[in-house]
Design a protein around this motif. Structure first.
Motif, short mmCIF file in Angstrom:
data_model
loop_
_atom_site.label_atom_id
_atom_site.label_comp_id
_atom_site.label_asym_id
_atom_site.label_seq_id
_atom_site.Cartn_x
_atom_site.Cartn_y
_atom_site.Cartn_z
N LEU A 45 0.84 -1.20 -0.06
CA LEU A 45 0.10 0.14 0.05
C LEU A 45 0.79 1.20 -0.05
CD1 LEU A 45 -2.90 -0.38 2.29
CD2 LEU A 45 -2.86 -0.16 -0.15
N LEU A 46 2.02 1.08 0.60
CA LEU A 46 2.86 2.34 0.81
C LEU A 46 3.66 2.69 -0.59
CD1 LEU A 46 4.33 1.60 4.23
CD2 LEU A 46 2.13 2.55 3.72
N ALA A 47 2.89 2.35 -1.51
CA ALA A 47 3.85 2.13 -2.84
C ALA A 47 4.28 3.57 -3.24
CB ALA A 47 3.17 1.51 -3.91
N ALA A 48 5.34 3.61 -4.13
CA ALA A 48 5.73 4.74 -4.67
C ALA A 48 5.24 5.96 -5.02
CB ALA A 48 6.51 4.14 -5.94
N GLY A 49 4.30 5.71 -5.86
CA GLY A 49 3.56 6.70 -6.36
C GLY A 49 4.49 8.00 -6.58
N CYS A 50 4.28 9.24 -6.44
CA CYS A 50 5.02 10.41 -7.01
C CYS A 50 5.35 11.18 -5.75
CB CYS A 50 4.52 11.14 -8.29
SG CYS A 50 2.83 10.24 -8.46
N VAL A 107 -5.59 6.58 -9.13
CA VAL A 107 -6.00 5.57 -8.45
C VAL A 107 -5.18 4.10 -9.35
CG1 VAL A 107 -7.62 3.76 -7.85
CG2 VAL A 107 -8.25 6.31 -8.21
N LYS A 108 -4.24 3.79 -8.24
CA LYS A 108 -3.24 2.69 -8.94
C LYS A 108 -3.74 1.48 -8.14
CE LYS A 108 0.30 5.41 -10.37
NZ LYS A 108 1.79 5.84 -9.68
N ILE A 109 -3.55 0.37 -8.55
CA ILE A 109 -3.94 -0.99 -8.15
C ILE A 109 -2.36 -1.51 -7.98
CG2 ILE A 109 -4.81 -3.22 -8.24
CD1 ILE A 109 -7.17 -2.16 -10.19
N THR A 110 -2.11 -2.08 -6.82
CA THR A 110 -0.99 -2.72 -6.56
C THR A 110 -1.05 -4.23 -7.12
OG1 THR A 110 -1.41 -3.52 -4.25
CG2 THR A 110 -0.42 -1.39 -4.63
N ALA A 111 0.24 -4.94 -6.99
CA ALA A 111 0.22 -6.30 -7.21
C ALA A 111 -0.27 -6.96 -6.20
CB ALA A 111 1.80 -6.90 -7.28
N PHE A 112 -0.76 -6.49 -5.24
CA PHE A 112 -1.39 -7.15 -3.98
C PHE A 112 -2.92 -7.04 -4.27
CE2 PHE A 112 2.94 -6.65 -2.58
CZ PHE A 112 3.21 -7.73 -1.89
N GLY A 113 -3.44 -6.22 -5.03
CA GLY A 113 -4.74 -6.03 -5.32
C GLY A 113 -5.49 -4.90 -4.34
N THR A 114 -4.46 -4.17 -3.89
CA THR A 114 -5.03 -3.06 -2.90
C THR A 114 -4.64 -1.77 -3.60
OG1 THR A 114 -2.56 -2.93 -2.21
CG2 THR A 114 -4.32 -4.32 -0.81
N ILE A 115 -5.46 -0.83 -2.87
CA ILE A 115 -5.13 0.57 -3.55
C ILE A 115 -3.89 1.11 -3.17
CG2 ILE A 115 -6.32 2.82 -3.73
CD1 ILE A 115 -8.81 1.60 -2.57
N ASP A 116 -3.06 1.71 -4.28
CA ASP A 116 -1.99 2.39 -3.59
C ASP A 116 -2.39 3.78 -2.99
OD1 ASP A 116 0.70 2.96 -3.40
OD2 ASP A 116 0.92 4.27 -5.16
N LEU A 117 -2.28 3.97 -1.63
CA LEU A 117 -2.92 4.95 -1.00
C LEU A 117 -2.14 6.65 -1.35
CD1 LEU A 117 -4.08 3.69 2.38
CD2 LEU A 117 -5.41 4.03 0.15
N PRO A 118 -0.67 6.24 -1.18
CA PRO A 118 0.04 7.48 -1.39
C PRO A 118 -0.03 8.18 -2.77
CG PRO A 118 1.38 5.86 -0.45
CD PRO A 118 0.21 5.30 -0.96
N SER A 119 -0.42 7.40 -3.89
CA SER A 119 -0.66 8.10 -5.03
C SER A 119 -1.88 8.76 -5.26
CB SER A 119 -0.30 7.24 -6.46
OG SER A 119 -0.47 5.98 -5.91
N LEU A 120 -2.78 8.66 -4.43
CA LEU A 120 -4.32 9.12 -4.84
C LEU A 120 -4.13 10.62 -4.70
CD1 LEU A 120 -6.48 6.79 -2.41
CD2 LEU A 120 -6.19 6.72 -5.00
N THR A 121 -5.01 11.13 -5.76
CA THR A 121 -5.39 12.77 -5.46
C THR A 121 -6.63 12.98 -5.75
OG1 THR A 121 -4.28 13.01 -7.72
CG2 THR A 121 -2.93 13.48 -5.86
N LEU A 122 -7.13 14.16 -5.51
CA LEU A 122 -8.37 14.72 -5.93
C LEU A 122 -8.12 15.28 -7.19
CD1 LEU A 122 -9.77 16.48 -2.72
CD2 LEU A 122 -10.37 14.42 -3.45
N LYS A 123 -9.28 15.32 -8.09
CA LYS A 123 -9.20 16.20 -9.24
C LYS A 123 -9.01 17.91 -9.10
CE LYS A 123 -11.23 13.04 -12.65
NZ LYS A 123 -12.56 12.43 -13.20
#
Lengths: 549, 315
Positions: free
Chosen positions: A18-23, A533-549
């Protein structure tokens, strides 16, 4: 691992992904994202964490999702390809795959303000391992030297009172200084650094050991988000951790997991823009890809580290399936593509081996012709084995989740191809089902699923097929296979190690302890408020990359 | 009246004990080990299992366990008699779980009951006084339709058209729901009972309208409104009250299907999940409270009889 259906709310959480890279880091004004803006709050579908939120005692998805958000680990898995990247660790070094030196970055802080030090890791791992603490994920510490001595030795009824463990700490762990510690494993473990991204290896602050109960209600980690509040059965609110100093910080200020019991309800809320993301699309919306017209450009699908297999009962329990030729014949009689199209609306990928394609070391087509549907060949193979001795063939499943359709379709496929009667047998629920498998009472074939703990080819082989391994439901035992795994674990070069694991996997095609069915995919949908919204290889949402429009 | 109530309350005690014992025995007689599947598709460690069994007294026989559960056998944390419903298998107090869920379930039940009583009785009276008219046939047909549609269809359609499409109601219900949020689920839940209430009211009213006392009342010069509304209707309501009381008790046990569709965190789902997870403590705790609620509601219904028909005396 965890089970492959959420309905059953099974086992171990997805690992750290979940804590994935993102930007970019959280402090950078969100300028790294092209369209999104920084800050804001969103609501995500969640399910109720079953247990207090202690990383080493959480074995199910619902709690796992929360733990992945608040806990930072030594290693972090990339959101895109699950490649391990250093998080708290500055370096993890070894020359022999048995003695590891871990150096920590300085500056990482827990959410209670204390610094993350080497002893926080050592204490946490010792706590997880010690038998008297009865932690559900304690077995992840097994490779570390001295693990055996931390287990209670008494009788089965109450082992810890009758026979206290010899030691409460593992000899394999030693603190060198505030930012360095060493790990010694009992045997060689080439992929130990990859494993360390799993949440059971999270560091725990000193405050945990004073009051584990309070910690479970309001946990503290070193991750990018911290748990603000947890209202049982209602919601879990995560707030951005202001002092987070790692590379994997988030953009949003507040993320609320709203707890749903039913994916249909969550999906309807997303359509009505009352919920921002659902990580599960209900079957009703999968039919004819309805979700794509309900949520145009607001959906995504990705292959995840999940494999569905069908395992044969151990030969001692049911000798009818003993001959590998019989097993191969059954596998060749299954029309995977047709079943996936008809039953799963193409949300699965036909398996060509025993390892998920998302992990490092995957090699395609390890199962070869045995995983390709060919009715004529299947029949010929069964005849070569002298036919099937005691029809019908049975395929058992747990009836409390949606497995009836595909098991029946699979059985029909087998029946039509081999001309042997095949019956799908429902067992009332997951607990009874697993109980029968554990007690070696279940005959015939039964469904098994595996969700990876950490992205490594080893995780799909050793825990399932090694002699005596914890999830070896078919009692598969092949000394040559075990030896190959040992060699692979000892190899210091990762390419070499992967090659050896692949050779081990190839042996499974000859012995055929389980039939690979398909790899999992996760589908998500979101409201028109969020983006990235990014899906990780674990099938979870990558929370750090999420943003509002 | 007072002695009657005291007698009824005293009668509750053996019923409660008997019912909880039966439930306790049945729940724990279910096959399957609660620790199976707890650690996913691999067995839990022996230490974990031992700790678990010790915590929940699973090594004792069922009678001793029941004694410990009720508090007859002294334990440090106390039992049912001390107001302790124990902990569920995830380590949370069942009392706390129920405290959170009961208000929601009660609110939902109340909305449903108000809805069914008001509309159901009104429809019953209107059709009863004009037997065979257009309205009578319309209500007859529409109640038949409602009775024959499963509740999850009504719920899902209502949610989709009124919630998602029209946006009149919230699609799902949040935490600490307001009555407005519960309006749609309450209507869905009450829809089936409306049909029964209106038909019960109508049949009884039609019968009573033909009774001598109503003819006498009208002959005495009472208005038709008073004769129907006070004399006939009051007598016709006894079976309706019985039904509504039973229904209210049932609704307090939770409405599993409706709760799922609208994501309401109520008692029904708690029990359902408890059964699925073999969580005996959660099930026994919730059902014990339920038995109690049923007994109280039944007492209230019996007392209402006397109010509706003074001839039914409790002394």
């Amino acid at each position: 691992m965890r089970g492959t259906t959420r309905t059953v709310a099974v086992a171990v959480m997805s690992a750290a992904a979940l804590l994935a890279a993102g930007c970019g880091s959280g402090d950078s004004d969100g300028g790294t994202s092209s369209e999104g803006k920084a800050g804001g709050e969103i609501t995500i579908r969640g399910c109720n964490p079953e247990n207090p939120l202690i990383p080493s005692n959480t074995t199910e998805t619902c709690g796992g999702n929360i733990i992945d958000a608040f806990a930072a680990k030594l290693v972090h898995y990339n959101a895109e390809d699950a490649k391990p990247e250093m998080d708290i660790a500055e370096s993890i070094e070894t020359t022999d795959n048995q003695n590891f030196t871990v150096k920590l970055k300085s500056g990482y802080k827990f959410q209670d303000g204390t610094e993350v030090k080497a002893k926080n890791f050592v204490d946490a791992w010792n706590y997880a391992a010690a038998g008297k603490n009865a932690q559900a994920s304690g077995y992840f510490m097994e490779p570390i030297e001295g693990y055996g001595d931390t287990q209670c030795t008494g009788t089965a009824e109450d082992p810890c009172t009758d026979g206290p463990a010899k030691s409460e700490t593992m000899t394999g762990l030693a603190v060198v200084d505030d930012h360095t510690f060493t790990i010694k494993t009992t045997e060689k473990v080439s992929n130990l650094p990859v494993r360390l991204g799993y949440s059971a290896f999270s560091p725990l602050p000193d405050s945990f050991f004073k009051d584990p109960k309070a910690f479970g209600e309001k946990p503290i980690g070193a991750g990018p988000y911290q748990v603000e509040s947890w209202t049982k059965n209602q919601s879990v609110v995560l707030k951005k951790f202001a002092d987070y100093s790692g590379k994997f910080g988030g953009n949003l200020d507040t993320i609320t997991f709203k707890i749903y019991q039913d994916s249909d309800a969550a999906y309807n809320d997303v359509i009505a823009n009352q919920l921002d993301i659902t990580d599960e699309i209900p079957t009703s919306a999968m039919i004819d890809d309805k979700y794509k017209s309900d949520l145009p450009d607001r959906n995504a699908q990705k292959e995840t580290g999940v494999i569905q297999t069908v395992t044969f009962a151990p030969p001692a329990v049911d000798p009818a399936y003993k001959d590998p030729k019989v097993r191969q014949a059954i596998s060749m009689a299954i029309n995977r593509e047709e079943i996936i199209k008809q039953i799963f609306n193409n949300t699965r990928v036909p398996a060509t081996g025993w390892v998920s394609p998302v992990v490092d070391g995957y090699k395609a087509d390890q199962c070869g012709e045995y995983c390709t549907f060919d009715a004529a060949k299947a029949k010929a193979q069964l005849e070569a084995a002298g036919g099937f001795s005691t029809p019908p063939i049975t395929l058992s499943y747990n009836a409390d989740a949606s497995h009836k359709d595909w098991t029946e379709a699979t059985c029909n496929s087998i029946k039509n191809a081999l001309g042997v009667d095949c019956q799908a047998v429902g067992v009332v629920d997951f607990k009874t089902f697993r109980g029968q498998i554990r007690g070696r009472e279940m005959k015939g074939m039964f469904r098994t699923g595996w969700q990876m703990d950490y992205p490594s080819i080893e995780n799909f082989l050793a825990p399932i097929f090694k002699t005596g391994a914890s999830s070896n439901d078919g009692d598969y035992s092949n000394p040559a296979f075990d030896k190959k795994l040992e060699e692979a674990a000892a190899a210091t070069d990762s390419a070499e190690s992967n090659k050896l694991y692949q050779e081990a996997e190839a042996m499974l095609a000859t012995d055929f302890p389980a039939i690979p069915m398909w790899y999992g995919k996760t589908t998500m949908g979101w409201s028109d408020k969020v983006t990235n919204v990014k899906i990780t290889a674990f099938g979870t949402i990558d929370l750090p990359s999420l943003t509002l429009k | 009246m007072g002695t009657y109530i005291i007698r009824r309350v005293l009668q509750m005690i053996p019923v409660l004990i008997g019912a909880t014992f039966l439930i306790f025995v049945m729940v724990f007689a279910l096959p399957g080990d609660p620790t199976d599947g707890k650690c996913g598709e691999r067995p839990c460690s022996p230490a974990y299992i031992a700790e678990f069994k010790k915590e929940y007294n699973l090594n004792d026989n069922v009678f001793l366990r029941y004694a410990k559960y009720t508090g007859i056998w002294p334990t440090e944390q106390g039992g049912l008699l001390q107001g302790n419903l124990g902990k569920n298998y995830n380590g949370y107090k069942v009392v706390d779980d129920l405290k959170e869920r009961y208000p929601t379930t009660a609110k939902l039940a109340l909305v449903a009951i108000v809805f069914e009583v008001v509309i159901g009785i009104a429809a019953g009276v209107l059709t009863g006084v004009r037997k065979g008219g257009f309205l009578d046939n319309l209500v007859l047909v529409s109640t038949l339709v409602v009775i024959s549609i499963p509740i999850f269809v009504i719920g899902a359609l209502g949610q989709y058209f009124l919630g998602v499409k029209a946006g009149l109601f919230p699609v799902t219900v949040g935490s600490n729901p307001s009555f407005y949020e519960l309006l749609l689920p309450g209507m869905v839940l009450g829809s089936l009972s409306i049909a029964y209430v209106s038909r019960l009211t109508r049949t009884n009213l039609v019968e009573n309208l033909r009774a001598d006392y109503v003819r006498t009342a009208i002959a005495k010069g009472l208005t038709r409104r008073r004769a129907v509304g006070v004399h006939a209707l009051r007598n016709s309501l006894i079976p309706v009250v019985t039904f509504v009381g039973y229904d209210f008790g049932g609704l307090l046990g939770g409405a599993i299907v409706t709760e799922r569709i609208f994501n309401i965190q109520g008692v029904g789902n708690y029990i359902y999940r408890g059964i699925l997870n073999r969580d005996g403590m959660a099930v026994v705790g919730a059902v014990t409270v339920l038995v109690f609620v049923y007994l109280v509601v039944n007492l209230i219904v019996d007392l209402l009889y006397g109010v509706l028909d003074p001839r039914i005396s409790h002394d």
